[in-house]
Design a protein around this motif. Structure first.
Motif, PDB file in Angstrom:
ATOM      1  N   ASP A 195      10.256  57.540  17.221  1.00  0.00           N
ATOM      2  CA  ASP A 195       9.747  58.247  18.394  1.00  0.00           C
ATOM      3  C   ASP A 195       9.718  57.333  19.609  1.00  0.00           C
ATOM      4  O   ASP A 195       9.887  57.784  20.739  1.00  0.00           O
ATOM      5  CB  ASP A 195       8.326  58.763  18.115  1.00  0.00           C
ATOM      6  CG  ASP A 195       8.282  59.722  16.944  1.00  0.00           C
ATOM      7  OD1 ASP A 195       8.772  60.857  17.089  1.00  0.00           O
ATOM      8  OD2 ASP A 195       7.774  59.334  15.875  1.00  0.00           O
ATOM      9  N   VAL A 196       9.476  56.053  19.365  1.00  0.00           N
ATOM     10  CA  VAL A 196       9.445  55.048  20.423  1.00  0.00           C
ATOM     11  C   VAL A 196      10.309  53.879  19.977  1.00  0.00           C
ATOM     12  O   VAL A 196      10.181  53.422  18.828  1.00  0.00           O
ATOM     13  CB  VAL A 196       8.004  54.554  20.698  1.00  0.00           C
ATOM     14  CG1 VAL A 196       7.994  53.497  21.796  1.00  0.00           C
ATOM     15  CG2 VAL A 196       7.092  55.712  21.071  1.00  0.00           C
ATOM     16  N   VAL A 197      11.206  53.391  20.852  1.00  0.00           N
ATOM     17  CA  VAL A 197      12.063  52.252  20.524  1.00  0.00           C
ATOM     18  C   VAL A 197      11.849  51.163  21.567  1.00  0.00           C
ATOM     19  O   VAL A 197      11.909  51.428  22.774  1.00  0.00           O
ATOM     20  CB  VAL A 197      13.556  52.653  20.496  1.00  0.00           C
ATOM     21  CG1 VAL A 197      14.432  51.423  20.253  1.00  0.00           C
ATOM     22  CG2 VAL A 197      13.812  53.702  19.425  1.00  0.00           C
ATOM     23  N   MET A 198      11.583  49.953  21.084  1.00  0.00           N
ATOM     24  CA  MET A 198      11.433  48.810  21.969  1.00  0.00           C
ATOM     25  C   MET A 198      12.530  47.789  21.642  1.00  0.00           C
ATOM     26  O   MET A 198      12.636  47.324  20.501  1.00  0.00           O
ATOM     27  CB  MET A 198      10.043  48.174  21.806  1.00  0.00           C
ATOM     28  CG  MET A 198       9.837  46.919  22.659  1.00  0.00           C
ATOM     29  SD  MET A 198      10.189  47.164  24.427  1.00  0.00           S
ATOM     30  CE  MET A 198       8.928  48.353  24.877  1.00  0.00           C
ATOM     31  N   ASP A 199      13.325  47.451  22.626  1.00  0.00           N
ATOM     32  CA  ASP A 199      14.421  46.491  22.472  1.00  0.00           C
ATOM     33  C   ASP A 199      13.925  45.113  22.905  1.00  0.00           C
ATOM     34  O   ASP A 199      13.581  44.907  24.074  1.00  0.00           O
ATOM     35  CB  ASP A 199      15.603  46.944  23.339  1.00  0.00           C
ATOM     36  CG  ASP A 199      16.826  46.052  23.199  1.00  0.00           C
ATOM     37  OD1 ASP A 199      16.740  44.990  22.544  1.00  0.00           O
ATOM     38  OD2 ASP A 199      17.882  46.422  23.750  1.00  0.00           O
ATOM     39  N   VAL A 200      13.879  44.163  21.961  1.00  0.00           N
ATOM     40  CA  VAL A 200      13.381  42.820  22.286  1.00  0.00           C
ATOM     41  C   VAL A 200      14.501  41.786  22.277  1.00  0.00           C
ATOM     42  O   VAL A 200      14.256  40.584  22.130  1.00  0.00           O
ATOM     43  CB  VAL A 200      12.247  42.402  21.311  1.00  0.00           C
ATOM     44  CG1 VAL A 200      11.057  43.319  21.452  1.00  0.00           C
ATOM     45  CG2 VAL A 200      12.730  42.372  19.871  1.00  0.00           C
ATOM     46  N   SER A 241      -0.390  47.298  26.907  1.00  0.00           N
ATOM     47  CA  SER A 241      -0.866  48.234  27.920  1.00  0.00           C
ATOM     48  C   SER A 241      -0.157  49.574  27.806  1.00  0.00           C
ATOM     49  O   SER A 241      -0.785  50.639  27.966  1.00  0.00           O
ATOM     50  CB  SER A 241      -0.644  47.649  29.329  1.00  0.00           C
ATOM     51  OG  SER A 241      -1.426  46.492  29.528  1.00  0.00           O
ATOM     52  N   LEU A 242       1.156  49.535  27.510  1.00  0.00           N
ATOM     53  CA  LEU A 242       1.899  50.775  27.317  1.00  0.00           C
ATOM     54  C   LEU A 242       1.392  51.521  26.085  1.00  0.00           C
ATOM     55  O   LEU A 242       1.191  52.748  26.125  1.00  0.00           O
ATOM     56  CB  LEU A 242       3.389  50.474  27.173  1.00  0.00           C
ATOM     57  CG  LEU A 242       4.299  51.676  26.894  1.00  0.00           C
ATOM     58  CD1 LEU A 242       4.198  52.704  28.010  1.00  0.00           C
ATOM     59  CD2 LEU A 242       5.745  51.222  26.700  1.00  0.00           C
ATOM     60  N   LEU A 243       1.163  50.813  24.999  1.00  0.00           N
ATOM     61  CA  LEU A 243       0.640  51.446  23.784  1.00  0.00           C
ATOM     62  C   LEU A 243      -0.739  52.050  24.024  1.00  0.00           C
ATOM     63  O   LEU A 243      -1.068  53.109  23.473  1.00  0.00           O
ATOM     64  CB  LEU A 243       0.574  50.416  22.647  1.00  0.00           C
ATOM     65  CG  LEU A 243       1.905  49.933  22.094  1.00  0.00           C
ATOM     66  CD1 LEU A 243       1.681  48.795  21.095  1.00  0.00           C
ATOM     67  CD2 LEU A 243       2.675  51.073  21.424  1.00  0.00           C
ATOM     68  N   ASP A 244      -1.550  51.395  24.849  1.00  0.00           N
ATOM     69  CA  ASP A 244      -2.884  51.901  25.144  1.00  0.00           C
ATOM     70  C   ASP A 244      -2.828  53.232  25.886  1.00  0.00           C
ATOM     71  O   ASP A 244      -3.786  54.018  25.847  1.00  0.00           O
ATOM     72  CB  ASP A 244      -3.674  50.882  25.967  1.00  0.00           C
ATOM     73  CG  ASP A 244      -4.081  49.665  25.157  1.00  0.00           C
ATOM     74  OD1 ASP A 244      -4.056  49.749  23.914  1.00  0.00           O
ATOM     75  OD2 ASP A 244      -4.415  48.632  25.769  1.00  0.00           O
ATOM     76  N   VAL A 245      -1.720  53.488  26.560  1.00  0.00           N
ATOM     77  CA  VAL A 245      -1.537  54.783  27.229  1.00  0.00           C
ATOM     78  C   VAL A 245      -0.916  55.794  26.271  1.00  0.00           C
ATOM     79  O   VAL A 245      -1.351  56.948  26.196  1.00  0.00           O
ATOM     80  CB  VAL A 245      -0.643  54.620  28.477  1.00  0.00           C
ATOM     81  CG1 VAL A 245      -0.322  55.992  29.081  1.00  0.00           C
ATOM     82  CG2 VAL A 245      -1.308  53.732  29.505  1.00  0.00           C
ATOM     83  N   LEU A 246       0.094  55.370  25.514  1.00  0.00           N
ATOM     84  CA  LEU A 246       0.836  56.284  24.644  1.00  0.00           C
ATOM     85  C   LEU A 246      -0.005  56.804  23.483  1.00  0.00           C
ATOM     86  O   LEU A 246      -0.015  58.014  23.210  1.00  0.00           O
ATOM     87  CB  LEU A 246       2.068  55.575  24.077  1.00  0.00           C
ATOM     88  CG  LEU A 246       3.213  55.252  25.021  1.00  0.00           C
ATOM     89  CD1 LEU A 246       4.295  54.479  24.271  1.00  0.00           C
ATOM     90  CD2 LEU A 246       3.794  56.518  25.626  1.00  0.00           C
ATOM     91  N   MET A 247      -0.689  55.914  22.777  1.00  0.00           N
ATOM     92  CA  MET A 247      -1.314  56.290  21.523  1.00  0.00           C
ATOM     93  C   MET A 247      -2.408  57.348  21.680  1.00  0.00           C
ATOM     94  O   MET A 247      -2.417  58.341  20.935  1.00  0.00           O
ATOM     95  CB  MET A 247      -1.860  55.038  20.821  1.00  0.00           C
ATOM     96  CG  MET A 247      -0.796  53.989  20.501  1.00  0.00           C
ATOM     97  SD  MET A 247       0.551  54.627  19.474  1.00  0.00           S
ATOM     98  CE  MET A 247      -0.316  54.888  17.937  1.00  0.00           C
ATOM     99  N   PRO A 248      -3.353  57.205  22.611  1.00  0.00           N
ATOM    100  CA  PRO A 248      -4.347  58.276  22.778  1.00  0.00           C
ATOM    101  C   PRO A 248      -3.708  59.615  23.145  1.00  0.00           C
ATOM    102  O   PRO A 248      -4.211  60.671  22.763  1.00  0.00           O
ATOM    103  CB  PRO A 248      -5.240  57.751  23.908  1.00  0.00           C
ATOM    104  CG  PRO A 248      -5.074  56.273  23.872  1.00  0.00           C
ATOM    105  CD  PRO A 248      -3.645  56.050  23.491  1.00  0.00           C
ATOM    106  N   GLY A 249      -2.590  59.557  23.878  1.00  0.00           N
ATOM    107  CA  GLY A 249      -1.898  60.790  24.216  1.00  0.00           C
ATOM    108  C   GLY A 249      -1.332  61.489  22.994  1.00  0.00           C
ATOM    109  O   GLY A 249      -1.417  62.720  22.870  1.00  0.00           O
TER     110      GLY A 249
END
Length: 318
Positions: A195-200, A241-249
């Motif tokens: 659902d979410v992809v992070m390229d490192v 910070s991004l996860l803190d926005v995404l996860m509660p949503g």
């Protein structure tokens, strides 16, 4: 339950939810919610077997200690004894909650017509409306003794799900979302189920250090190489910070499963270390998380490809 074990049984007593009510009022949808909340669920259980199920779970060392069962008119002659069975269970001190799902007759008729299913109390020559009236008469006493009555006439399925979660997952909503964080290597194929992809791949690659090439992100030297760099420290701040926005949503939206893919070139060094770190962060926030490494079986060990591991390395959800 035998008398000699009654005290022990009460100490180990599972939480029991009995879902009943009018056919077409949303019992199936309700059971899906309880399954997502981690309950041990049984549909269309004869009322005489409820106590046996409770006893079985009391003496079980594995599986959830929260039970949800549906008992309804489909049980035929067995259903008539449900009210007496529930009274007996409550008198024994069982932690029991009865949910009665209801809806207006016109809505129930419309739902059955749209689904083309037969009402369980409709025999040959009986209309849907007559079957509904017969069922309502049969359930009158049961409705009056229920702990919670939910009228689903004007409810969308999502509203029913939210109502049940508010009753049985209050203060623990995050545990209802099963999160899988997994590492992967882009050279082995992009993920199709994330659902979410992070390229490192923008981070410096330990592969080019001969001392680290044969190791993985699970090894301390590689983990330190990746995680202690200024670039990674800054990335983690913004990623969290991004996860803190995404996860509660996602929790508020009612999502029950979430897959987060963290990718690097080979899925051996950077992505593994960052997937582990991401999993630890989400666990610290109260989420139920599993961490897996899709391509770790293809990791280069000492200059060769190791195919000895047939399944990804997986950490059990906590």
């Amino acid at each position: 339950m035998s008398d000699k074990n009654e005290i022990l049984d009460l100490e180990l007593m599972p939480e029991l939810v009995v879902v009943t009510g009018m056919s077409g009022a949303g019992r199936t949808e309700a059971m899906h919610v309880f399954e997502d909340l981690g309950f041990f669920c049984v549909d269309n259980l004869p009322s005489s077997l409820i106590e046996n199920l409770v006893d079985m779970r009391c003496n079980s060392d594995d599986g959830p200690n929260r039970l949800a069962v549906v008992c309804d008119a489909r049980n035929g002659d067995y259903f008539g004894s449900l009210t007496d069975e529930l009274i007996a269970l409550k008198n024994k001190g069982i932690n029991l909650h009865v949910i009665f799902l209801d809806a207006d007759d016109e809505k129930l008729v419309a739902r059955y017509k749209s689904s083309r299913r037969r009402h369980p109390l409709c025999s040959d020559g009986t209309t849907i409306a007559q079957g509904i009236q017969l069922e309502r008469t049969l359930l009158m006493r049961l409705r009056s003794m229920s702990d919670t009555v939910i009228n689903t006439t004007d409810m969308m399925p999502s509203a029913l799900r939210d109502t049940i979660r508010q009753l049985f997952a209050k203060g623990d909503e995050r545990r209802g979302l099963a999160v899988t964080v997994y590492s992967f290597g882009f050279k082995h194929g992009a993920p199709v189920d994330a659902d979410v992809v992070m390229d490192v791949r923008f981070l410096p690659n330990p592969y080019y250090d001969p001392d680290l090439r044969g190791l993985t992100g699970l090894d301390e030297p590689v983990r330190d190489f990746v995680m202690l760099r200024d670039e990674t420290i800054e990335f983690k701040k913004r990623w969290h910070s991004l996860l803190d926005v995404l996860m509660p949503g996602y929790v508020a939206e009612g999502k029950q499963q979430l897959a987060i893919g963290v990718g690097c070139t080979g899925g051996q060094h950077r992505s593994v270390a960052l997937a582990e770190s991401t999993g630890d962060y989400l666990k610290s926030k109260g989420y139920r998380v599993s961490v897996a490494h899709r391509d770790l079986k293809l990791a280069e060990r000492g200059g060769r490809v190791d195919y000895s591991t047939e399944t990804p390395d997986v950490h059990a959800a906590v």
